[in-house]
Design a protein around this motif. Structure first.
Motif, PDB file in Angstrom:
ATOM      1  N   VAL A  92       5.156  14.687  -5.662  1.00  0.00           N
ATOM      2  CA  VAL A  92       5.620  13.732  -4.660  1.00  0.00           C
ATOM      3  C   VAL A  92       6.401  12.617  -5.355  1.00  0.00           C
ATOM      4  CG1 VAL A  92       4.908  12.039  -2.916  1.00  0.00           C
ATOM      5  CG2 VAL A  92       3.697  14.223  -3.118  1.00  0.00           C
ATOM      6  N   LEU A  93       7.639  12.363  -4.883  1.00  0.00           N
ATOM      7  CA  LEU A  93       8.448  11.276  -5.433  1.00  0.00           C
ATOM      8  C   LEU A  93       8.092   9.947  -4.790  1.00  0.00           C
ATOM      9  CD1 LEU A  93      11.995  12.912  -5.553  1.00  0.00           C
ATOM     10  CD2 LEU A  93      10.418  12.550  -7.455  1.00  0.00           C
ATOM     11  N   LYS A  94       7.914   9.952  -3.490  1.00  0.00           N
ATOM     12  CA  LYS A  94       7.574   8.739  -2.764  1.00  0.00           C
ATOM     13  C   LYS A  94       6.980   9.123  -1.410  1.00  0.00           C
ATOM     14  CE  LYS A  94      12.251   8.222  -0.896  1.00  0.00           C
ATOM     15  NZ  LYS A  94      13.441   7.342  -0.791  1.00  0.00           N
ATOM     16  N   VAL A  95       6.320   8.161  -0.788  1.00  0.00           N
ATOM     17  CA  VAL A  95       5.718   8.356   0.529  1.00  0.00           C
ATOM     18  C   VAL A  95       6.360   7.374   1.498  1.00  0.00           C
ATOM     19  CG1 VAL A  95       3.577   8.402   1.860  1.00  0.00           C
ATOM     20  CG2 VAL A  95       3.541   9.002  -0.555  1.00  0.00           C
ATOM     21  N   SER A  96       6.672   7.847   2.687  1.00  0.00           N
ATOM     22  CA  SER A  96       7.211   6.978   3.719  1.00  0.00           C
ATOM     23  C   SER A  96       6.445   7.221   5.011  1.00  0.00           C
ATOM     24  CB  SER A  96       8.709   7.230   3.921  1.00  0.00           C
ATOM     25  OG  SER A  96       8.936   8.583   4.291  1.00  0.00           O
ATOM     26  N   VAL A  97       6.669   6.358   5.976  1.00  0.00           N
ATOM     27  CA  VAL A  97       6.017   6.481   7.278  1.00  0.00           C
ATOM     28  C   VAL A  97       7.105   6.641   8.333  1.00  0.00           C
ATOM     29  CG1 VAL A  97       4.460   5.436   8.950  1.00  0.00           C
ATOM     30  CG2 VAL A  97       4.114   5.026   6.498  1.00  0.00           C
ATOM     31  N   ALA A  98       7.025   7.720   9.078  1.00  0.00           N
ATOM     32  CA  ALA A  98       7.990   7.981  10.148  1.00  0.00           C
ATOM     33  C   ALA A  98       7.321   7.757  11.488  1.00  0.00           C
ATOM     34  CB  ALA A  98       8.509   9.413  10.052  1.00  0.00           C
ATOM     35  N   ASP A 157       3.707   5.680  -5.684  1.00  0.00           N
ATOM     36  CA  ASP A 157       3.763   5.574  -7.152  1.00  0.00           C
ATOM     37  C   ASP A 157       2.628   6.364  -7.802  1.00  0.00           C
ATOM     38  OD1 ASP A 157       5.964   3.950  -6.896  1.00  0.00           O
ATOM     39  OD2 ASP A 157       4.869   2.072  -7.212  1.00  0.00           O
ATOM     40  N   MET A 158       1.424   6.265  -7.231  1.00  0.00           N
ATOM     41  CA  MET A 158       0.278   6.954  -7.814  1.00  0.00           C
ATOM     42  C   MET A 158       0.399   8.468  -7.668  1.00  0.00           C
ATOM     43  SD  MET A 158      -1.764   4.931  -9.386  1.00  0.00           S
ATOM     44  CE  MET A 158      -3.288   5.863  -9.506  1.00  0.00           C
ATOM     45  N   LEU A 159       0.848   8.943  -6.517  1.00  0.00           N
ATOM     46  CA  LEU A 159       1.023  10.389  -6.334  1.00  0.00           C
ATOM     47  C   LEU A 159       2.080  10.928  -7.292  1.00  0.00           C
ATOM     48  CD1 LEU A 159       0.840  10.729  -2.441  1.00  0.00           C
ATOM     49  CD2 LEU A 159      -0.887  11.442  -4.107  1.00  0.00           C
ATOM     50  N   HIS A 160       3.113  10.151  -7.523  1.00  0.00           N
ATOM     51  CA  HIS A 160       4.147  10.568  -8.487  1.00  0.00           C
ATOM     52  C   HIS A 160       3.575  10.550  -9.912  1.00  0.00           C
ATOM     53  CE1 HIS A 160       8.044  11.255 -10.216  1.00  0.00           C
ATOM     54  NE2 HIS A 160       8.033  10.083 -10.860  1.00  0.00           N
ATOM     55  N   LYS A 161       2.835   9.504 -10.239  1.00  0.00           N
ATOM     56  CA  LYS A 161       2.242   9.368 -11.571  1.00  0.00           C
ATOM     57  C   LYS A 161       1.260  10.502 -11.866  1.00  0.00           C
ATOM     58  CE  LYS A 161      -0.690   6.174 -14.237  1.00  0.00           C
ATOM     59  NZ  LYS A 161      -1.369   4.849 -14.219  1.00  0.00           N
ATOM     60  N   LEU A 162       0.543  10.960 -10.843  1.00  0.00           N
ATOM     61  CA  LEU A 162      -0.480  11.983 -11.028  1.00  0.00           C
ATOM     62  C   LEU A 162       0.070  13.403 -10.929  1.00  0.00           C
ATOM     63  CD1 LEU A 162      -3.390  10.250  -9.060  1.00  0.00           C
ATOM     64  CD2 LEU A 162      -3.009  10.319 -11.531  1.00  0.00           C
ATOM     65  N   ASP A 163       1.381  13.534 -10.980  1.00  0.00           N
ATOM     66  CA  ASP A 163       2.051  14.838 -11.107  1.00  0.00           C
ATOM     67  C   ASP A 163       1.775  15.758  -9.929  1.00  0.00           C
ATOM     68  OD1 ASP A 163       3.747  16.595 -12.432  1.00  0.00           O
ATOM     69  OD2 ASP A 163       2.100  17.613 -13.454  1.00  0.00           O
ATOM     70  N   THR A 164       1.837  15.193  -8.723  1.00  0.00           N
ATOM     71  CA  THR A 164       1.644  16.014  -7.524  1.00  0.00           C
ATOM     72  C   THR A 164       2.960  16.601  -7.014  1.00  0.00           C
ATOM     73  OG1 THR A 164       1.968  14.129  -6.042  1.00  0.00           O
ATOM     74  CG2 THR A 164      -0.292  14.558  -6.806  1.00  0.00           C
ATOM     75  N   LEU A 206       0.834  -1.201   0.000  1.00  0.00           N
ATOM     76  CA  LEU A 206       0.000   0.000   0.000  1.00  0.00           C
ATOM     77  C   LEU A 206       0.869   1.251   0.000  1.00  0.00           C
ATOM     78  CD1 LEU A 206      -2.651   1.569   0.291  1.00  0.00           C
ATOM     79  CD2 LEU A 206      -2.555   1.155   2.765  1.00  0.00           C
ATOM     80  N   GLN A 207       1.933   1.260   0.780  1.00  0.00           N
ATOM     81  CA  GLN A 207       2.826   2.413   0.841  1.00  0.00           C
ATOM     82  C   GLN A 207       3.451   2.696  -0.528  1.00  0.00           C
ATOM     83  OE1 GLN A 207       7.012   3.559   3.086  1.00  0.00           O
ATOM     84  NE2 GLN A 207       5.480   2.394   4.241  1.00  0.00           N
ATOM     85  N   ASP A 208       3.933   1.646  -1.185  1.00  0.00           N
ATOM     86  CA  ASP A 208       4.534   1.821  -2.514  1.00  0.00           C
ATOM     87  C   ASP A 208       3.491   2.284  -3.529  1.00  0.00           C
ATOM     88  OD1 ASP A 208       6.967   1.031  -1.514  1.00  0.00           O
ATOM     89  OD2 ASP A 208       6.786  -1.049  -2.197  1.00  0.00           O
ATOM     90  N   TYR A 209       2.285   1.725  -3.426  1.00  0.00           N
ATOM     91  CA  TYR A 209       1.212   2.099  -4.357  1.00  0.00           C
ATOM     92  C   TYR A 209       0.873   3.578  -4.216  1.00  0.00           C
ATOM     93  CZ  TYR A 209      -3.466   2.340  -6.433  1.00  0.00           C
ATOM     94  OH  TYR A 209      -4.561   2.706  -7.176  1.00  0.00           O
ATOM     95  N   MET A 210       0.731   4.056  -2.992  1.00  0.00           N
ATOM     96  CA  MET A 210       0.386   5.460  -2.769  1.00  0.00           C
ATOM     97  C   MET A 210       1.472   6.375  -3.320  1.00  0.00           C
ATOM     98  SD  MET A 210      -2.604   5.502  -1.271  1.00  0.00           S
ATOM     99  CE  MET A 210      -2.766   7.052  -0.384  1.00  0.00           C
ATOM    100  N   LEU A 229      -7.271   7.360  -3.197  1.00  0.00           N
ATOM    101  CA  LEU A 229      -6.423   6.312  -3.769  1.00  0.00           C
ATOM    102  C   LEU A 229      -6.527   4.973  -3.031  1.00  0.00           C
ATOM    103  CD1 LEU A 229      -3.226   8.329  -4.764  1.00  0.00           C
ATOM    104  CD2 LEU A 229      -4.960   7.363  -6.275  1.00  0.00           C
ATOM    105  N   PRO A 230      -6.668   4.961  -1.690  1.00  0.00           N
ATOM    106  CA  PRO A 230      -6.846   3.657  -1.028  1.00  0.00           C
ATOM    107  C   PRO A 230      -8.062   2.892  -1.545  1.00  0.00           C
ATOM    108  CG  PRO A 230      -6.219   5.299   0.582  1.00  0.00           C
ATOM    109  CD  PRO A 230      -6.493   6.048  -0.705  1.00  0.00           C
ATOM    110  N   MET A 231      -9.069   3.612  -2.046  1.00  0.00           N
ATOM    111  CA  MET A 231     -10.230   2.956  -2.645  1.00  0.00           C
ATOM    112  C   MET A 231      -9.804   2.141  -3.859  1.00  0.00           C
ATOM    113  SD  MET A 231     -13.401   4.774  -4.632  1.00  0.00           S
ATOM    114  CE  MET A 231     -12.227   5.500  -5.799  1.00  0.00           C
ATOM    115  N   LEU A 232      -8.980   2.734  -4.733  1.00  0.00           N
ATOM    116  CA  LEU A 232      -8.522   2.020  -5.924  1.00  0.00           C
ATOM    117  C   LEU A 232      -7.637   0.840  -5.536  1.00  0.00           C
ATOM    118  CD1 LEU A 232      -7.652   4.931  -8.399  1.00  0.00           C
ATOM    119  CD2 LEU A 232      -9.755   3.591  -8.233  1.00  0.00           C
TER     120      LEU A 232
END
Length: 444
Positions: free
Chosen positions: A244-250, A235-242, A229-233, A332-335
């Motif tokens: 954002v390169l990647k998302v991580s959890v701290a 990848d999708m945010l990057h694909k949708l030109d936001t 799920l983390q990788d999907y989020m 995006l979590p819906m998709l």
């Protein structure tokens, strides 16, 4: 799958409005349809439906009516309590202060109809039917007369005479009188372990309602334990030109009192939090995990968004992201889930909130792509009229909603207007051909 929904006397909805997921019979357009095998042959059902109309036309009220009915069915009602149904305030005498919610749906190869009528004090009618080759056959029907006496007829279609299921149902129906007239018989059956009722209630649990203020529960914690799920989020945010390169959890162990002081957490919230020994609290888009161990530790779990600025990777917190990016985090979590779900139905109010037209279009087309082979559906409201495109939607998928002279919300699909291939549906809509557009007053 949802096939049909009828609702009356709820918020801006007065007299009954009917929403259908069936295509027009004459159409040769086979896009975005699901073939559903039933005892009465194979039916074609739509996968999407979209509502368009001016502000305050009733789009959100329609979605809210679904949420109310689902919660009332799934959560039940305490005996003797009033029913918090928000009815049409125009006081239409022929409705007699009664609201109706009626669903026709497909479940495990069968077609069912379930509905109920209520006011703020009691259930007036309730019924559950199953379709056979000869038409709908009753499982049970319930009617409460003007004197307050409730009669429930249980049919052999639901449970054979002298069976354990039938005897339990007979006992339960006798309990629905003075203090339980506000409770659904379906819920009582489900709450007492009836498997048939449980299957119907489970279908209503599959209705996912997303409002603009709805947030995915514990998303950072879910993403922390689910790397897919983390990788999907990311990848999708990057694909949708936001950006954002990647998302991580701290996550880090913190002194909550020091952190809360910086956030200026209200004292009453602090007092509630201090009573928590083990649990999770969300505040300001951040999640705090409390554990009653030796250190009585508090762990802050939050999302981090990597951007590339001036050749360097820079981390942003969620509140620093744009409204559009935050809205995508809700959708995006819906998709992601729809790829695994097979019978989920999503109702999304204002799917286009804070999103560019191309992003809304992509979400809706991506839903179709990722749900191939499933029975998933999506029903949404939107203000972005650029979505009214018959090259991207079937005409039956587009619905217009507006208020009549009584202030009631009324529904009508685009397919009622006979748009021909090659015609510009958006231009026709904006010209007022289909109604459901704001009427700007010039006399002020």
């Amino acid at each position: 799958m949802l096939l049909q929904y009828i609702v009356s006397n709820f918020k801006s909805i007065g007299h009954p409005v009917e929403f259908s997921m069936f295509p027009v019979q004459e159409t040769k357009d086979k896009r975005f349809l699901k073939s559903v095998p039933t005892k009465n042959g194979t039916w074609q059902v739509l996968l999407r439906g979209g509502f368009f109309g001016p502000n305050a036309s009733g789009k959100s009220c329609f979605i809210e009516s679904i949420a109310f009915a689902r919660d009332f069915i799934v959560d039940g009602q305490k005996s003797g309590k009033g029913i918090k149904v928000d009815q049409f305030r125009g006081e239409l005498e022929d409705l007699k202060g009664i609201s109706t919610f009626q669903f026709v749906f497909f479940l495990n190869g069968e077609i069912y109809e379930y509905g109920f009528c209520l006011d703020r004090y009691q259930i007036h009618e309730e019924w559950l039917l199953q379709m056979s080759k000869s038409g709908f056959e009753s499982w049970f029907t319930r009617v409460t007369d003007s004197a307050g006496k409730t009669e429930i007829d249980i049919e052999s279609k639901f449970a054979r005479r002298n069976s354990k299921e039938r005897m339990l149902a007979e006992v339960l129906k006798e309990s629905i009188q003075e203090n339980q007239r506000n409770q659904l018989f379906l819920y009582k059956l489900y709450d007492n372990g009836n498997k048939k009722a449980g299957g119907i209630v489970d279908w209503f649990k599959s209705l996912q309602v997303i409002f603009p203020e709805t947030r995915v529960k514990a998303l950072p914690i879910r993403m922390k334990v689910d790397m897919e799920l983390q990788d999907y989020m990311g990848d999708m945010l990057h694909k949708l030109d936001t950006g954002v390169l990647k998302v991580s959890v701290a996550s880090e162990v913190i002194d909550f009192h020091d952190f809360a002081e910086k956030l200026q957490v209200p004292q009453e919230i602090m007092e509630e939090i201090e009573e928590i020994k083990n649990g999770i609290v969300s505040f300001g888009g951040k999640y705090f995990v409390f554990a009653e161990n030796r250190e009585k530790s508090t762990t802050l779990v939050q999302l981090k968004f990597a951007h590339k600025l001036n050749g360097r990777e820079v981390q942003f917190d969620i509140e620093e992201e744009s409204d559009g990016t935050q809205r995508l985090l809700d959708l995006l979590p819906m998709l992601f889930a729809a790829r695994e779900d097979s019978h989920a139905i999503y109702f999304i109010d204002e799917i286009d909130r804070s999103l560019h037209t191309k992003l809304s279009q992509h979400l809706l087309s991506e839903f179709i792509n990722c749900c191939e082979g499933t029975y998933n559906q999506i029903i949404f409201t939107a203000h972005d009229v650029n979505l009214i495109n018959i090259n991207e939607f079937r005409q039956e998928e587009i619905w217009f909603i507006e208020k009549n002279h009584l202030g009631e919300s009324r529904l009508r699909p685009l397919s009622d207007f006979g748009i021909q291939k090659g015609q510009d549906a958006l231009k026709a809509y904006l010209s007022g051909r289909f109604g459901a557009i704001p009427m700007i007053r010039r006399d002020f």
